[in-house]
Write an enzyme that holds these catalytic residues in place. Structure first.
Site, PDB file in Angstrom:
ATOM      1  N   SER A 182       8.236  -3.611  -5.370  1.00  0.00           N
ATOM      2  CA  SER A 182       9.386  -3.247  -4.551  1.00  0.00           C
ATOM      3  C   SER A 182      10.134  -2.030  -5.059  1.00  0.00           C
ATOM      4  O   SER A 182      10.739  -1.311  -4.273  1.00  0.00           O
ATOM      5  CB  SER A 182      10.347  -4.435  -4.449  1.00  0.00           C
ATOM      6  OG  SER A 182      10.740  -4.866  -5.732  1.00  0.00           O
ATOM      7  N   HIS A 210       6.922  -6.122   1.065  1.00  0.00           N
ATOM      8  CA  HIS A 210       6.964  -4.709   1.471  1.00  0.00           C
ATOM      9  C   HIS A 210       5.645  -4.219   2.062  1.00  0.00           C
ATOM     10  O   HIS A 210       5.471  -3.018   2.273  1.00  0.00           O
ATOM     11  CB  HIS A 210       7.365  -3.838   0.276  1.00  0.00           C
ATOM     12  CG  HIS A 210       8.717  -4.193  -0.236  1.00  0.00           C
ATOM     13  ND1 HIS A 210       9.877  -3.679   0.294  1.00  0.00           N
ATOM     14  CD2 HIS A 210       9.111  -5.074  -1.201  1.00  0.00           C
ATOM     15  CE1 HIS A 210      10.918  -4.196  -0.330  1.00  0.00           C
ATOM     16  NE2 HIS A 210      10.478  -5.054  -1.243  1.00  0.00           N
ATOM     17  N   LYS A 240      12.195  -7.456   6.262  1.00  0.00           N
ATOM     18  CA  LYS A 240      11.999  -6.010   6.042  1.00  0.00           C
ATOM     19  C   LYS A 240      11.335  -5.423   7.290  1.00  0.00           C
ATOM     20  O   LYS A 240      12.009  -5.267   8.301  1.00  0.00           O
ATOM     21  CB  LYS A 240      11.262  -5.805   4.733  1.00  0.00           C
ATOM     22  CG  LYS A 240      12.067  -6.488   3.595  1.00  0.00           C
ATOM     23  CD  LYS A 240      11.653  -6.151   2.235  1.00  0.00           C
ATOM     24  CE  LYS A 240      12.259  -7.085   1.200  1.00  0.00           C
ATOM     25  NZ  LYS A 240      13.713  -7.067   1.079  1.00  0.00           N
TER      26      LYS A 240
END
Ligand code: PLP
Length: 390
Positions: A182, A210, A240
């Protein structure tokens, strides 16, 4: 002043002296990669809404519709009355995306990891984890009370050595890694981790917070290579690229049924609001069909890196490592003065001496803004000098 205040003040004084104090800044995000904070609009290079789906009209419409029909909260644990049918629909969609038999949705990614890890390892067991794993993987490992061995970042030889020395002394073993790291934006070597884990009968868990939506045709880091990586526990977040909120685990049916029974962060917490599930399903509809959108964040990261002579990024996260926390803060402030929000990341989020600007790219960034950011960073002279070309 009470002893409690004394305690807090003394701790805070130390944090402030090291330029490590944090504050929250009220921030309004808009649909064009902008944020308004303290009365000023800035172009944000610090948001994880990589595909800008949190502002997508269809995603918002589906969330609004769910609120109208089902209200704003789930009102109970999923074990009681909080298991809205949208949760099952979302789980079916996630399992399909990840190529697994089943999936389980949690209240957040953090809740997922602190619930899953103690399901598979206890005090007699062992966990091997990358030193740069996200904090919630470390928290889950700690909660499990298993013995933890940390391997050097992406160093498969070190992991193999630790497995050879320690695996045999414990009945069960987990290997934990981020799929996309990350704070560094690099990838775990899943093609090597899968076989290594299997050779030592250790269960591999990847946190793909991610990767999903952006890499591997939107399916995440396990799907980048020509062959699907062998990861029996694929965890991720809806917060996200999926533009909503919540976490998930994708795995086989027995694994999911077991975690549903045992994870304390499923059993003892309220279910996700139905609108968050509705938004996530709408986002998955878009992710599955829109290859051009999925490609945009990494394309912009590469445009940025190419102009600064940085290594070609594999993901849409590019770190510019500065070192000292106060210098990272100063760089962030200087960029803010020019209209960019690039938050400084400092210890303990990253290791001592590696404070950085963590720059994230989204589909909504204009190329012109990406280029202006490269010019602003060049003017700050914070990048290591590029070797002279002959
Ligand atoms: C790698 C990683 N795992 C887990 C999380 C936690 O996910 P959530 O924000 O859904 O709790 C984050 C981000 O916050 C993350 O970066």
């Amino acid at each position: 002043m009470t002893s409690l205040d004394d305690f807090a003040r003394a701790k805070l004084d130390r944090i402030r002296a090291a330029a490590l104090d944090r504050r929250t800044v009220p921030t309004v995000r808009d649909a064009r990669a902008g944020v308004t904070r303290e009365g000023r609009r800035l172009i944000s290079f610090s948001c994880n809404d990589y595909l800008n789906l949190a502002h997508h009209p269809e995603v918002k419409a589906r969330a609004r519709e769910a609120i109208e029909l089902y209200g704003t909260g789930a009102a109970a644990s999923r074990m009681v009355t909080g298991d809205h049918p949208l949760m099952g629909e979302l789980e079916t969609r996630l399992a399909r995306l990840k190529g697994t038999e089943a999936a389980l949705v949690f209240g957040s990614g953090f809740l997922a990891n602190i619930g899953i890890i103690p399901c598979f390892t206890g005090p007699d067991d062992v966990i091997f984890m990358d030193e740069l794993c996200h904090a919630c993987l470390f928290a889950g490992a700690k909660l499990s009370a298993a013995t933890v061995h940390v391997f050097r970042h992406n160093d498969m030889a070190h992991l193999a050595e630790l497995l050879a020395t320690h695996r045999g002394q414990h009945p069960h073993a987990l290997i934990l890694t981020d799929g996309v790291f990350s704070m560094d934006g690099d990838l775990a070597p899943l093609d090597q981790l899968g076989p290594l884990a299997e050779a030592h009968d250790a269960w591999l868990l990847t946190d793909d917070a991610h990767g999903v939506g952006v890499l591997g045709a939107g399916r995440g880091s396990s799907f980048i290579g020509s062959e699907k990586a062998r990861v029996p526990l694929q965890m991720g977040t809806l917060s996200k690229a999926i533009g909503s909120y919540g976490g998930y685990l994708c795995a086989s049916t027995p694994v999911i049924d077991f975690v549903r029974n045992r994870a304390r962060s499923i059993v003892f917490t309220t279910g996700l609001p139905p609108a968050s599930a509705a938004a996530a399903i709408a986002a998955l509809d878009i992710i599955e069909c829109d290859a051009a959108l999925r490609a945009e964040p990494v394309r912009k990261a590469r445009l940025f890196a190419a102009r600064l002579g940085l290594p070609t990024p594999e993901t849409c996260i590019v770190p510019v490592i500065i070192g000292a926390a106060d210098q990272a803060l100063a760089a962030s402030k200087a960029l803010e003065a020019q209209g960019f929000l690039v938050v400084a990341i400092r210890p303990p989020t990253v290791a001592e001496g590696t404070a950085r600007l963590r720059i994230t790219f989204t589909a909504a960034h204009d190329d012109a803004d990406v280029i202006r950011l490269t010019e602003a960073i060049t003017a700050l002279a914070i990048l290591p000098a590029r070797p002279e070309t002959v």
